[in-house]
Design a protein around this motif. Structure first.
Motif, PDB file in Angstrom:
ATOM      1  N   GLY A  90       2.796 -74.720 -94.271  1.00 11.23           N
ATOM      2  CA  GLY A  90       2.919 -76.080 -94.776  1.00 11.23           C
ATOM      3  C   GLY A  90       2.624 -77.127 -93.716  1.00 11.23           C
ATOM      4  N   GLU A  91       2.787 -78.390 -94.086  1.00  6.42           N
ATOM      5  CA  GLU A  91       2.470 -79.511 -93.195  1.00  6.42           C
ATOM      6  C   GLU A  91       3.676 -80.010 -92.405  1.00  6.42           C
ATOM      7  OE1 GLU A  91       0.761 -82.350 -95.905  1.00  6.42           O
ATOM      8  OE2 GLU A  91      -0.651 -80.847 -96.667  1.00  6.42           O
ATOM      9  N   LYS A  92       4.846 -79.461 -92.689  1.00  7.60           N
ATOM     10  CA  LYS A  92       6.065 -79.968 -92.050  1.00  7.60           C
ATOM     11  C   LYS A  92       6.087 -79.712 -90.550  1.00  7.60           C
ATOM     12  CE  LYS A  92       8.909 -79.623 -96.227  1.00  7.60           C
ATOM     13  NZ  LYS A  92      10.056 -78.953 -96.897  1.00  7.60           N
ATOM     14  N   THR A  93       5.363 -78.681 -90.087  1.00  4.78           N
ATOM     15  CA  THR A  93       5.350 -78.361 -88.659  1.00  4.78           C
ATOM     16  C   THR A  93       4.149 -78.965 -87.932  1.00  4.78           C
ATOM     17  OG1 THR A  93       4.259 -76.253 -89.147  1.00  4.78           O
ATOM     18  CG2 THR A  93       6.659 -76.224 -88.914  1.00  4.78           C
ATOM     19  N   ALA A  94       3.355 -79.772 -88.639  1.00  2.00           N
ATOM     20  CA  ALA A  94       2.244 -80.466 -87.974  1.00  2.00           C
ATOM     21  C   ALA A  94       2.829 -81.423 -86.942  1.00  2.00           C
ATOM     22  CB  ALA A  94       1.414 -81.234 -88.996  1.00  2.00           C
ATOM     23  N   LYS A  95       2.098 -81.678 -85.888  1.00  2.49           N
ATOM     24  CA  LYS A  95       2.621 -82.515 -84.797  1.00  2.49           C
ATOM     25  C   LYS A  95       3.122 -83.877 -85.267  1.00  2.49           C
ATOM     26  CE  LYS A  95       1.656 -84.192 -80.129  1.00  2.49           C
ATOM     27  NZ  LYS A  95       0.656 -84.311 -79.032  1.00  2.49           N
ATOM     28  N   PRO A  96       2.419 -84.568 -86.171  1.00  4.08           N
ATOM     29  CA  PRO A  96       2.924 -85.888 -86.604  1.00  4.08           C
ATOM     30  C   PRO A  96       4.190 -85.808 -87.459  1.00  4.08           C
ATOM     31  CG  PRO A  96       0.577 -85.639 -87.075  1.00  4.08           C
ATOM     32  CD  PRO A  96       1.100 -84.273 -86.762  1.00  4.08           C
ATOM     33  N   ASN A  97       4.493 -84.607 -87.972  1.00  2.00           N
ATOM     34  CA  ASN A  97       5.622 -84.458 -88.903  1.00  2.00           C
ATOM     35  C   ASN A  97       6.817 -83.728 -88.317  1.00  2.00           C
ATOM     36  OD1 ASN A  97       4.031 -85.643 -90.919  1.00  2.00           O
ATOM     37  ND2 ASN A  97       3.265 -83.678 -91.650  1.00  2.00           N
ATOM     38  N   ASN A  98       6.561 -82.787 -87.437  1.00  2.00           N
ATOM     39  CA  ASN A  98       7.601 -81.876 -86.962  1.00  2.00           C
ATOM     40  C   ASN A  98       8.736 -82.615 -86.250  1.00  2.00           C
ATOM     41  OD1 ASN A  98       8.802 -79.383 -86.544  1.00  2.00           O
ATOM     42  ND2 ASN A  98       7.726 -79.015 -84.620  1.00  2.00           N
ATOM     43  N   GLY A  99       9.927 -82.480 -86.794  1.00  2.00           N
ATOM     44  CA  GLY A  99      11.091 -83.090 -86.166  1.00  2.00           C
ATOM     45  C   GLY A  99      11.212 -84.584 -86.374  1.00  2.00           C
ATOM     46  N   SER A 100      10.294 -85.178 -87.149  1.00  2.00           N
ATOM     47  CA  SER A 100      10.357 -86.637 -87.326  1.00  2.00           C
ATOM     48  C   SER A 100      10.276 -87.064 -88.785  1.00  2.00           C
ATOM     49  CB  SER A 100       9.246 -87.324 -86.519  1.00  2.00           C
ATOM     50  OG  SER A 100       7.972 -86.933 -86.988  1.00  2.00           O
ATOM     51  N   VAL A 101       9.460 -86.397 -89.582  1.00  2.00           N
ATOM     52  CA  VAL A 101       9.408 -86.741 -90.997  1.00  2.00           C
ATOM     53  C   VAL A 101      10.673 -86.231 -91.664  1.00  2.00           C
ATOM     54  CG1 VAL A 101       8.239 -86.298 -93.192  1.00  2.00           C
ATOM     55  CG2 VAL A 101       6.901 -86.831 -91.165  1.00  2.00           C
ATOM     56  N   ARG A 102      11.293 -87.081 -92.444  1.00  2.00           N
ATOM     57  CA  ARG A 102      12.560 -86.731 -93.082  1.00  2.00           C
ATOM     58  C   ARG A 102      12.630 -87.331 -94.481  1.00  2.00           C
ATOM     59  NH1 ARG A 102      16.240 -90.991 -91.826  1.00  2.00           N
ATOM     60  NH2 ARG A 102      18.046 -89.625 -91.508  1.00  2.00           N
ATOM     61  N   GLY A 103      13.735 -87.070 -95.175  1.00  2.00           N
ATOM     62  CA  GLY A 103      13.873 -87.572 -96.533  1.00  2.00           C
ATOM     63  C   GLY A 103      13.646 -86.510 -97.591  1.00  2.00           C
ATOM     64  N   PHE A 104      13.377 -85.280 -97.140  1.00  2.00           N
ATOM     65  CA  PHE A 104      13.118 -84.199 -98.095  1.00  2.00           C
ATOM     66  C   PHE A 104      14.309 -83.958 -99.017  1.00  2.00           C
ATOM     67  CE2 PHE A 104      10.504 -83.153 -94.304  1.00  2.00           C
ATOM     68  CZ  PHE A 104       9.243 -83.265 -94.897  1.00  2.00           C
ATOM     69  N   ASP A 105      15.506 -84.033 -98.473  1.00  2.00           N
ATOM     70  CA  ASP A 105      16.704 -83.810 -99.293  1.00  2.00           C
ATOM     71  C   ASP A 105      16.859 -84.884-100.365  1.00  2.00           C
ATOM     72  OD1 ASP A 105      17.255 -81.599 -97.783  1.00  2.00           O
ATOM     73  OD2 ASP A 105      18.799 -82.551 -96.551  1.00  2.00           O
ATOM     74  N   VAL A 106      16.493 -86.115-100.012  1.00  3.76           N
ATOM     75  CA  VAL A 106      16.575 -87.201-100.994  1.00  3.76           C
ATOM     76  C   VAL A 106      15.585 -86.956-102.134  1.00  3.76           C
ATOM     77  CG1 VAL A 106      16.247 -89.681-101.380  1.00  3.76           C
ATOM     78  CG2 VAL A 106      17.370 -88.871 -99.291  1.00  3.76           C
ATOM     79  N   ILE A 107      14.376 -86.526-101.780  1.00  3.93           N
ATOM     80  CA  ILE A 107      13.375 -86.211-102.804  1.00  3.93           C
ATOM     81  C   ILE A 107      13.879 -85.063-103.683  1.00  3.93           C
ATOM     82  CG2 ILE A 107      11.024 -85.394-103.244  1.00  3.93           C
ATOM     83  CD1 ILE A 107      11.148 -88.267-102.230  1.00  3.93           C
ATOM     84  N   ASP A 108      14.506 -84.063-103.076  1.00  5.26           N
ATOM     85  CA  ASP A 108      15.082 -82.960-103.860  1.00  5.26           C
ATOM     86  C   ASP A 108      16.114 -83.467-104.856  1.00  5.26           C
ATOM     87  OD1 ASP A 108      13.567 -81.095-102.480  1.00  5.26           O
ATOM     88  OD2 ASP A 108      15.170 -80.559-101.071  1.00  5.26           O
ATOM     89  N   THR A 109      16.966 -84.364-104.394  1.00  5.98           N
ATOM     90  CA  THR A 109      18.004 -84.928-105.264  1.00  5.98           C
ATOM     91  C   THR A 109      17.382 -85.687-106.430  1.00  5.98           C
ATOM     92  OG1 THR A 109      19.600 -85.114-103.459  1.00  5.98           O
ATOM     93  CG2 THR A 109      19.956 -86.527-105.367  1.00  5.98           C
ATOM     94  N   ILE A 110      16.381 -86.519-106.107  1.00  8.34           N
ATOM     95  CA  ILE A 110      15.705 -87.292-107.156  1.00  8.34           C
ATOM     96  C   ILE A 110      15.046 -86.348-108.160  1.00  8.34           C
ATOM     97  CG2 ILE A 110      13.849 -88.917-107.654  1.00  8.34           C
ATOM     98  CD1 ILE A 110      14.340 -90.137-104.872  1.00  8.34           C
ATOM     99  N   LYS A 111      14.348 -85.339-107.641  1.00 10.49           N
ATOM    100  CA  LYS A 111      13.659 -84.392-108.520  1.00 10.49           C
ATOM    101  C   LYS A 111      14.649 -83.704-109.454  1.00 10.49           C
ATOM    102  CE  LYS A 111      10.274 -81.747-110.001  1.00 10.49           C
ATOM    103  NZ  LYS A 111       9.289 -82.272-110.968  1.00 10.49           N
ATOM    104  N   SER A 112      15.786 -83.323-108.929  1.00  7.40           N
ATOM    105  CA  SER A 112      16.812 -82.663-109.735  1.00  7.40           C
ATOM    106  C   SER A 112      17.300 -83.575-110.861  1.00  7.40           C
ATOM    107  CB  SER A 112      17.987 -82.242-108.851  1.00  7.40           C
ATOM    108  OG  SER A 112      19.011 -81.656-109.610  1.00  7.40           O
ATOM    109  N   LYS A 113      17.512 -84.857-110.522  1.00  4.74           N
ATOM    110  CA  LYS A 113      17.976 -85.814-111.530  1.00  4.74           C
ATOM    111  C   LYS A 113      16.924 -86.021-112.615  1.00  4.74           C
ATOM    112  CE  LYS A 113      21.033 -88.467-108.446  1.00  4.74           C
ATOM    113  NZ  LYS A 113      22.286 -88.249-109.202  1.00  4.74           N
TER     114      LYS A 113
END
Length: 321
Positions: A90-113
């Motif tokens: 996936g793209e989560k471990t790409a240098k621009p994303n790794n350890g800095s891109v966040r909010g995945f849990d919020v998207i999961d919550t929204i998707k569930s709702k």
């Protein structure tokens, strides 16, 4: 001559067909896409975003950034949300994303709702796009009409994430080129960079600027060094906008005019180059910035959407169905 004419007509026909197909893909996005199939989708997303931002204002910046980093890799298709699988990284471990891109849990919550009220209807890509808009509005910024109807990718692209997402080390020409490659103008690039009026950056991304560059306010640089030493503390955070880091306004451009851009790429927008006058305009006119930002976000959100029978509507944003 007859052969030439026939060949020319065929070429024109092919070109017209390509234009029509591309136009149709874009035209399939609609602001009313879910009006019948999931009429409460947008209000459900907005409520969840408002709750997340109220809990942590920085999350607004994170959700906005998630949309940028998604759209710059093969279009706005929610590929950034996919976890690694046996078939692709996936793209989560790409240098621009790794350890800095966040909010995945919020998207999961929204998707569930959303799934609870309209199973299999609303794409993760659309959720990311709407969440970005609602995050900006929640922090006092403009709203805009999000075009909807994107579908979700079934794969990710690590190499493109590493190559196409603009790096904080880019000079002005590199920034203009990176955005131009996505069909965005230099003016739109400057407007979209205003997203840095909210959010934070890691020490590792601005250390070289505060210790080595000369086009920086000296007291500003000194104030950052205690939190970002010349060695270590790579993940320590500092606000991208020192004036009002949790309010979506034009203070970012005022920072640039004062040589207080945090990232090298930020200050490049006001460094004696072709974009100086636009930065000056935005620093003086909040309304000009907010209008241009909203318009540029609509255009960016329309980058290469998957529509029709392409892609899928993921049930879980982290994995394909």
């Amino acid at each position: 001559m007859a052969s030439y004419s026939s060949s020319f007509i065929r070429t024109i026909t092919i070109c017209v067909f390509v234009v029509l197909v591309v136009g149709m893909a874009s035209a399939q996005l609609s602001s009313t896409y879910y009006n019948s199939s999931c009429p409460n989708a947008l209000s459900t997303i907005k409520s969840a975003v408002n709750s997340a931002v109220a809990n942590e204002r920085r999350m607004g910046a994170s959700l906005l950034r998630l949309h940028f980093h998604d759209c710059f890799v093969n279009g706005c298709d929610a590929s950034i949300l996919l976890d690694d699988t046996a078939n692709f990284t996936g793209e989560k471990t790409a240098k621009p994303n790794n350890g800095s891109v966040r909010g995945f849990d919020v998207i999961d919550t929204i998707k569930s709702k959303v799934e609870s009220i309209c199973p299999g209807v609303v794409s993760c890509a659309d959720i990311v796009a709407v969440a970005a808009r609602d995050s900006v509005a929640a922090l006092g910024g403009p709203s805009w009409t999000v075009q909807l109807g994107r579908r979700d990718s079934t794969t990710a692209n690590l190499s493109t994430a590493n190559s196409d997402i603009p790096a904080p080390t880019l000079n002005l020409s590199g920034l203009i080129s990176a955005f131009s490659n996505k069909g965005l103008t230099a003016k739109e690039m400057v407007a979209l960079s205003g997203s840095h009026t909210i959010g934070q950056a890691r020490c590792t991304n601005f250390r070289a600027r505060i210790y080595n560059e000369t086009n920086i306010n000296t007291s500003f640089a000194s104030s950052l060094k205690s939190n970002c030493p010349s060695n270590g503390s790579d993940n320590n955070l500092s606000p991208l906008d020192a004036i009002s880091p949790t309010s979506f306004d034009n203070a970012y451009y005022k920072d640039l005019v004062s040589k207080k851009g945090l990232l090298h790429s930020d200050q490049q927008l006001y460094n004696g180059g072709s974009t100086d006058s636009q930065v000056t305009t935005y620093s003086r006119s909040s309304s000009s910035f907010l209008t241009d930002f909203a318009n540029a976000m609509v255009k960016m959100g329309n980058l290469s959407p998957l529509t029709g029978t392409n892609g899928q509507i993921r049930t879980n944003c982290r994995k394909t169905n």
